[in-house]
Motif scaffolding. Structure first.
Motif, PDB file in Angstrom:
ATOM      1  N   ALA A 185      31.657 -14.251  27.321  1.00 17.54           N
ATOM      2  CA  ALA A 185      30.600 -15.060  26.705  1.00 17.54           C
ATOM      3  C   ALA A 185      29.534 -15.427  27.731  1.00 17.54           C
ATOM      4  CB  ALA A 185      31.191 -16.323  26.089  1.00 17.54           C
ATOM      5  N   ILE A 186      28.296 -15.473  27.272  1.00 18.55           N
ATOM      6  CA  ILE A 186      27.160 -15.941  28.069  1.00 18.55           C
ATOM      7  C   ILE A 186      26.475 -17.047  27.273  1.00 18.55           C
ATOM      8  CG2 ILE A 186      24.921 -15.341  29.077  1.00 18.55           C
ATOM      9  CD1 ILE A 186      25.942 -12.454  29.348  1.00 18.55           C
ATOM     10  N   GLU A 187      26.422 -18.244  27.851  1.00 16.46           N
ATOM     11  CA  GLU A 187      25.758 -19.359  27.188  1.00 16.46           C
ATOM     12  C   GLU A 187      24.251 -19.255  27.398  1.00 16.46           C
ATOM     13  OE1 GLU A 187      27.476 -21.397  25.348  1.00 16.46           O
ATOM     14  OE2 GLU A 187      29.429 -20.614  25.966  1.00 16.46           O
ATOM     15  N   VAL A 188      23.492 -19.375  26.314  1.00 19.99           N
ATOM     16  CA  VAL A 188      22.041 -19.239  26.393  1.00 19.99           C
ATOM     17  C   VAL A 188      21.395 -20.551  25.928  1.00 19.99           C
ATOM     18  CG1 VAL A 188      20.031 -17.905  25.685  1.00 19.99           C
ATOM     19  CG2 VAL A 188      22.262 -16.780  25.878  1.00 19.99           C
ATOM     20  N   PRO A 189      20.717 -21.278  26.826  1.00 18.32           N
ATOM     21  CA  PRO A 189      20.102 -22.548  26.434  1.00 18.32           C
ATOM     22  C   PRO A 189      18.880 -22.346  25.547  1.00 18.32           C
ATOM     23  CG  PRO A 189      19.509 -22.012  28.695  1.00 18.32           C
ATOM     24  CD  PRO A 189      20.518 -20.981  28.259  1.00 18.32           C
ATOM     25  N   ALA A 190      18.491 -23.400  24.854  1.00 20.24           N
ATOM     26  CA  ALA A 190      17.320 -23.346  23.977  1.00 20.24           C
ATOM     27  C   ALA A 190      16.069 -23.000  24.779  1.00 20.24           C
ATOM     28  CB  ALA A 190      17.147 -24.688  23.276  1.00 20.24           C
ATOM     29  N   GLY A 191      15.159 -22.284  24.148  1.00 16.03           N
ATOM     30  CA  GLY A 191      13.920 -21.931  24.834  1.00 16.03           C
ATOM     31  C   GLY A 191      13.111 -20.927  24.047  1.00 16.03           C
ATOM     32  N   ASP A 192      11.964 -20.560  24.632  1.00 15.47           N
ATOM     33  CA  ASP A 192      11.055 -19.601  24.002  1.00 15.47           C
ATOM     34  C   ASP A 192      11.365 -18.184  24.472  1.00 15.47           C
ATOM     35  OD1 ASP A 192       9.480 -21.503  22.559  1.00 15.47           O
ATOM     36  OD2 ASP A 192       8.526 -22.069  24.451  1.00 15.47           O
ATOM     37  N   TRP A 193      11.073 -17.236  23.593  1.00 17.61           N
ATOM     38  CA  TRP A 193      11.308 -15.821  23.874  1.00 17.61           C
ATOM     39  C   TRP A 193      10.097 -15.013  23.421  1.00 17.61           C
ATOM     40  CZ3 TRP A 193      16.151 -13.976  25.757  1.00 17.61           C
ATOM     41  CH2 TRP A 193      17.141 -14.964  25.854  1.00 17.61           C
ATOM     42  N   VAL A 194       9.779 -13.951  24.181  1.00 18.81           N
ATOM     43  CA  VAL A 194       8.829 -12.960  23.697  1.00 18.81           C
ATOM     44  C   VAL A 194       9.647 -11.757  23.245  1.00 18.81           C
ATOM     45  CG1 VAL A 194       8.469 -11.997  26.024  1.00 18.81           C
ATOM     46  CG2 VAL A 194       6.803 -11.538  24.204  1.00 18.81           C
ATOM     47  N   VAL A 195       9.265 -11.208  22.087  1.00 13.71           N
ATOM     48  CA  VAL A 195       9.996 -10.094  21.503  1.00 13.71           C
ATOM     49  C   VAL A 195       9.046  -8.906  21.362  1.00 13.71           C
ATOM     50  CG1 VAL A 195      11.421  -9.312  19.579  1.00 13.71           C
ATOM     51  CG2 VAL A 195      11.398 -11.750  20.201  1.00 13.71           C
ATOM     52  N   PHE A 196       9.349  -7.810  22.056  1.00 11.03           N
ATOM     53  CA  PHE A 196       8.557  -6.583  21.988  1.00 11.03           C
ATOM     54  C   PHE A 196       9.290  -5.583  21.100  1.00 11.03           C
ATOM     55  CE2 PHE A 196       7.776  -8.412  26.220  1.00 11.03           C
ATOM     56  CZ  PHE A 196       6.389  -8.525  26.212  1.00 11.03           C
ATOM     57  N   ARG A 197       8.600  -5.109  20.076  1.00 12.65           N
ATOM     58  CA  ARG A 197       9.186  -4.108  19.181  1.00 12.65           C
ATOM     59  C   ARG A 197       8.707  -2.731  19.613  1.00 12.65           C
ATOM     60  NH1 ARG A 197      11.048  -4.566  13.604  1.00 12.65           N
ATOM     61  NH2 ARG A 197      11.046  -2.528  12.583  1.00 12.65           N
ATOM     62  N   THR A 198       9.627  -1.790  19.790  1.00 15.73           N
ATOM     63  CA  THR A 198       9.276  -0.450  20.243  1.00 15.73           C
ATOM     64  C   THR A 198       9.909   0.590  19.328  1.00 15.73           C
ATOM     65  OG1 THR A 198      11.196  -0.116  21.698  1.00 15.73           O
ATOM     66  CG2 THR A 198       9.306  -1.288  22.620  1.00 15.73           C
ATOM     67  N   SER A 199       9.250   1.739  19.219  1.00 12.68           N
ATOM     68  CA  SER A 199       9.796   2.877  18.480  1.00 12.68           C
ATOM     69  C   SER A 199       9.460   4.144  19.237  1.00 12.68           C
ATOM     70  CB  SER A 199       9.197   2.952  17.067  1.00 12.68           C
ATOM     71  OG  SER A 199       9.611   1.861  16.281  1.00 12.68           O
ATOM     72  N   GLY A 200      10.425   5.075  19.262  1.00 11.22           N
ATOM     73  CA  GLY A 200      10.169   6.348  19.934  1.00 11.22           C
ATOM     74  C   GLY A 200      11.387   6.857  20.656  1.00 11.22           C
ATOM     75  N   ALA A 201      11.139   7.726  21.629  1.00  7.73           N
ATOM     76  CA  ALA A 201      12.230   8.332  22.397  1.00  7.73           C
ATOM     77  C   ALA A 201      13.044   7.237  23.081  1.00  7.73           C
ATOM     78  CB  ALA A 201      11.673   9.301  23.424  1.00  7.73           C
ATOM     79  N   TYR A 202      14.358   7.400  23.043  1.00  6.37           N
ATOM     80  CA  TYR A 202      15.239   6.401  23.629  1.00  6.37           C
ATOM     81  C   TYR A 202      15.956   6.999  24.844  1.00  6.37           C
ATOM     82  CZ  TYR A 202      18.840   2.864  24.148  1.00  6.37           C
ATOM     83  OH  TYR A 202      19.650   1.872  24.650  1.00  6.37           O
ATOM     84  N   PRO A 203      15.965   6.303  26.023  1.00  3.63           N
ATOM     85  CA  PRO A 203      15.487   4.939  26.232  1.00  3.63           C
ATOM     86  C   PRO A 203      14.065   4.855  26.783  1.00  3.63           C
ATOM     87  CG  PRO A 203      16.783   5.596  28.108  1.00  3.63           C
ATOM     88  CD  PRO A 203      16.765   6.786  27.176  1.00  3.63           C
ATOM     89  N   ALA A 204      13.315   5.965  26.787  1.00  2.00           N
ATOM     90  CA  ALA A 204      11.998   5.982  27.417  1.00  2.00           C
ATOM     91  C   ALA A 204      11.050   4.927  26.846  1.00  2.00           C
ATOM     92  CB  ALA A 204      11.382   7.374  27.281  1.00  2.00           C
ATOM     93  N   ALA A 205      10.972   4.825  25.505  1.00  2.86           N
ATOM     94  CA  ALA A 205      10.047   3.859  24.892  1.00  2.86           C
ATOM     95  C   ALA A 205      10.413   2.433  25.273  1.00  2.86           C
ATOM     96  CB  ALA A 205      10.063   4.027  23.377  1.00  2.86           C
ATOM     97  N   LEU A 206      11.700   2.151  25.345  1.00  3.65           N
ATOM     98  CA  LEU A 206      12.158   0.815  25.732  1.00  3.65           C
ATOM     99  C   LEU A 206      11.803   0.520  27.186  1.00  3.65           C
ATOM    100  CD1 LEU A 206      13.788  -1.763  25.107  1.00  3.65           C
ATOM    101  CD2 LEU A 206      15.855  -0.478  25.697  1.00  3.65           C
ATOM    102  N   GLN A 207      12.019   1.480  28.082  1.00  2.00           N
ATOM    103  CA  GLN A 207      11.697   1.282  29.491  1.00  2.00           C
ATOM    104  C   GLN A 207      10.192   1.148  29.698  1.00  2.00           C
ATOM    105  OE1 GLN A 207      13.834   4.728  30.873  1.00  2.00           O
ATOM    106  NE2 GLN A 207      15.696   3.569  31.291  1.00  2.00           N
ATOM    107  N   GLU A 208       9.408   1.837  28.876  1.00  2.00           N
ATOM    108  CA  GLU A 208       7.946   1.680  28.946  1.00  2.00           C
ATOM    109  C   GLU A 208       7.532   0.275  28.521  1.00  2.00           C
ATOM    110  OE1 GLU A 208       6.443   4.829  26.523  1.00  2.00           O
ATOM    111  OE2 GLU A 208       7.069   6.408  27.942  1.00  2.00           O
ATOM    112  N   ALA A 209       8.256  -0.308  27.563  1.00  2.00           N
ATOM    113  CA  ALA A 209       7.959  -1.677  27.136  1.00  2.00           C
ATOM    114  C   ALA A 209       8.227  -2.663  28.259  1.00  2.00           C
ATOM    115  CB  ALA A 209       8.777  -2.035  25.901  1.00  2.00           C
ATOM    116  N   TYR A 210       9.319  -2.469  29.006  1.00  2.00           N
ATOM    117  CA  TYR A 210       9.591  -3.313  30.171  1.00  2.00           C
ATOM    118  C   TYR A 210       8.413  -3.253  31.144  1.00  2.00           C
ATOM    119  CZ  TYR A 210      14.577  -4.509  29.553  1.00  2.00           C
ATOM    120  OH  TYR A 210      15.767  -5.052  29.133  1.00  2.00           O
ATOM    121  N   ALA A 211       7.957  -2.033  31.450  1.00  2.00           N
ATOM    122  CA  ALA A 211       6.862  -1.866  32.401  1.00  2.00           C
ATOM    123  C   ALA A 211       5.563  -2.479  31.872  1.00  2.00           C
ATOM    124  CB  ALA A 211       6.666  -0.384  32.702  1.00  2.00           C
ATOM    125  N   ALA A 212       5.266  -2.251  30.588  1.00  2.00           N
ATOM    126  CA  ALA A 212       4.028  -2.767  30.006  1.00  2.00           C
ATOM    127  C   ALA A 212       4.022  -4.292  29.944  1.00  2.00           C
ATOM    128  CB  ALA A 212       3.822  -2.183  28.609  1.00  2.00           C
TER     129      ALA A 212
END
Length: 288
Positions: free
Chosen positions: A218-245
């Protein structure tokens, strides 16, 4: 953020022969050491600590080429012995100080960096901000090395070793956002150094009040704000591009910064062979 990073570079140049307190510098710039290190590594392609070491050894090479005492030079650049200085020097230049003094080289220089923001505006990022109360991530965890590009075989092996019954059990436990089976990276090195260890958890999000079933991490996660990036495409390339962007495009142009906490990937849809996928990348943030 670009201005703060360039101020950091100037401060590093002024303190190359001294211990550099990155936390104090970050506080003076009105940001956090965690965010500063993560943004630096994402934009520079190397950890901040590695850049400082390379710059320090680049400047030290000029002193090594003189006839000064090697111990004095080592101390000048923050090393307590000629042996420690020599190891750091060789790691950068590929030769010992004695060899460079005798032969004049080889030497490898690390130029001083300067960050510039290029605004193209030819693409948009599918992004949303959400606030989440306390929640818990439960699942099966493993320590794995960080790999920036391509499939991480250590994570792949960890997930492949989980019985199908456990996948079904975990999916049934999910009762809050982010929904479904999740890929969680926690305890990540602030410098985001390639090969550094992190905790990878294959699991789900549950209410903070929910009990952790036996046999699960288990990992306890305290309350807070999050940014959520939605990606579609080649996996995991599109996801890694979102990290970089997120570092090159999103954070420099918004009033948000990263805060310590896990990053979470929710896979919404995927091809049967996982060659393509639609994902949501969740990153913990706070107002800058």
């Amino acid at each position: 953020m670009i201005a703060e990073l360039n101020r950091l570079l100037e401060a590093i140049e002024a303190e190359l022969s001294e211990d550099i307190d990155v936390g104090a510098l970050a506080g003076g710039f009105g940001t956090t050491e965690y965010h500063l290190r993560r943004m630096f590594s994402s934009l520079a392609g190397m950890p901040l600590s590695e850049y400082i070491r390379r710059r320090r050894m680049t400047v030290a090479a000029a002193d090594v080429a003189t006839d000064g005492r090697m111990l004095d030079i080592a101390v000048r650049y923050g090393y307590g012995s000629t042996e420690a200085f020599g190891r750091a020097f060789r790691a950068v230049h590929g030769a010992s100080p004695a060899e460079v003094r005798a032969d004049g080289g080889p030497l490898r220089s690390q130029p001083k960096l300067r960050f510039r923001l290029t605004v193209e505006g030819n693409s948009s990022m599918d992004t949303r901000i959400t606030h989440r109360p306390d929640f818990r991530l439960v699942g099966l965890a493993a320590r794995v090395p960080l790999i920036h590009e391509g499939v991480n075989p250590h994570i792949q092996a960890h997930v492949a070793g989980i019985p199908a019954s456990e996948h079904a059990r975990l999916k049934a436990l999910s009762n809050t956002e982010p929904a479904g089976l999740l890929q969680v990276s926690a305890d990540v090195d602030p410098d985001y150094a390639e090969g550094s260890e992190l905790t990878y958890l294959h699991g789900v999000a549950v209410d903070a009040q929910a009990a952790t079933p036996e046999g699960l991490d288990a990992i306890e996660v305290p309350a807070g704000d999050w940014v959520v990036f939605r990606t579609s495409g080649a996996y995991p390339a599109a996801l890694q591009e979102a990290y970089a962007a997120s570092a090159t495009d999103w954070f420099p142009s918004t009033p948000w910064r990263l805060r310590p906490g896990p990053s979470i990937v929710a896979v919404l849809e995927r091809a049967e062979d996982f060659s393509t996928a639609t994902t949501e990348l969740w990153m913990p943030i706070e107002r800058a």
